[in-house]
Design an enzyme around this catalytic site. Structure first.
Site, PDB file in Angstrom:
ATOM      1  N   ASP A   7       1.076  -1.189  -0.201  1.00  0.00           N
ATOM      2  CA  ASP A   7      -0.686  -0.013  -0.034  1.00  0.00           C
ATOM      3  C   ASP A   7       1.034   1.350  -0.056  1.00  0.00           C
ATOM      4  O   ASP A   7       2.281   1.207   0.509  1.00  0.00           O
ATOM      5  CB  ASP A   7      -0.948  -0.260   1.429  1.00  0.00           C
ATOM      6  CG  ASP A   7      -1.524   1.463   1.160  1.00  0.00           C
ATOM      7  OD1 ASP A   7      -2.387   1.158   0.176  1.00  0.00           O
ATOM      8  OD2 ASP A   7      -1.819   1.434   2.188  1.00  0.00           O
ATOM      9  N   ASP A   9      -0.411   4.872   0.763  1.00  0.00           N
ATOM     10  CA  ASP A   9      -0.118   5.358   1.505  1.00  0.00           C
ATOM     11  C   ASP A   9      -0.716   5.376   3.004  1.00  0.00           C
ATOM     12  O   ASP A   9      -1.480   4.247   3.485  1.00  0.00           O
ATOM     13  CB  ASP A   9      -1.901   6.761   1.434  1.00  0.00           C
ATOM     14  CG  ASP A   9      -1.767   7.722   0.098  1.00  0.00           C
ATOM     15  OD1 ASP A   9      -0.903   7.906  -0.053  1.00  0.00           O
ATOM     16  OD2 ASP A   9      -2.776   7.094  -0.582  1.00  0.00           O
TER      17      ASP A   9
END
Length: 137
Positions: A7, A9
């Site tokens: 991922d 963020d």
């Protein structure tokens, strides 16, 4: 082949790239701060509730890009990379990515943020593969 999926963020980066881009464009005068923030907060509440209309949200987040054109938006994004993203890249994230590279893994960033914002970030992190929202031209 082994995949290492990441991922972006609040994982590889200690910030939200989409939100940070919005704040950056407010600073450029592309949006009226209060109205943009209210709308962005409303979308975030919808996201948390599982009711976000992704097409509406993408339209909202890309309106300034469309209005100013790709050349202006890309120049602004280059500044965004220098002023916001580069200082946020942590050595720990780079070391983690390197450990996976050294192990022979194929690195992939998977994000719901659009590729206009995230492709340069993936490149800065040295990650070739990105799964993100691709914007139509």
């Amino acid at each position: 082949m082994r995949l290492a999926l990441f991922d972006l963020d609040h994982t590889l980066l200690p910030l939200d790239s989409d939100y940070s881009w919005g704040q950056f464009t407010i600073g450029l005068g592309w949006h009226e701060r209060e109205a943009f923030t209210r709308a962005n907060d409303r979308f975030y509440e919808q996201y948390k509730a599982g009711t976000l209309d992704i097409a509406e949200y993408i339209g909202f987040t890309t309106q300034a890009i469309v209005a100013r054109g790709m050349a202006v938006a890309q120049a602004a994004h280059a500044r965004f990379m220098t002023e916001v993203i580069a200082p946020a890249i942590r050595p720990e994230a780079l070391a983690l990515l390197q450990r996976h590279r050294d192990a022979g893994d194929t690195l992939v960033i998977v994000t719901a943020t659009n590729a206009f914002i995230t492709r340069p970030i993936a490149t800065a992190l040295g990650v070739e593969h990105l799964i993100a929202i691709e914007l139509a031209h």
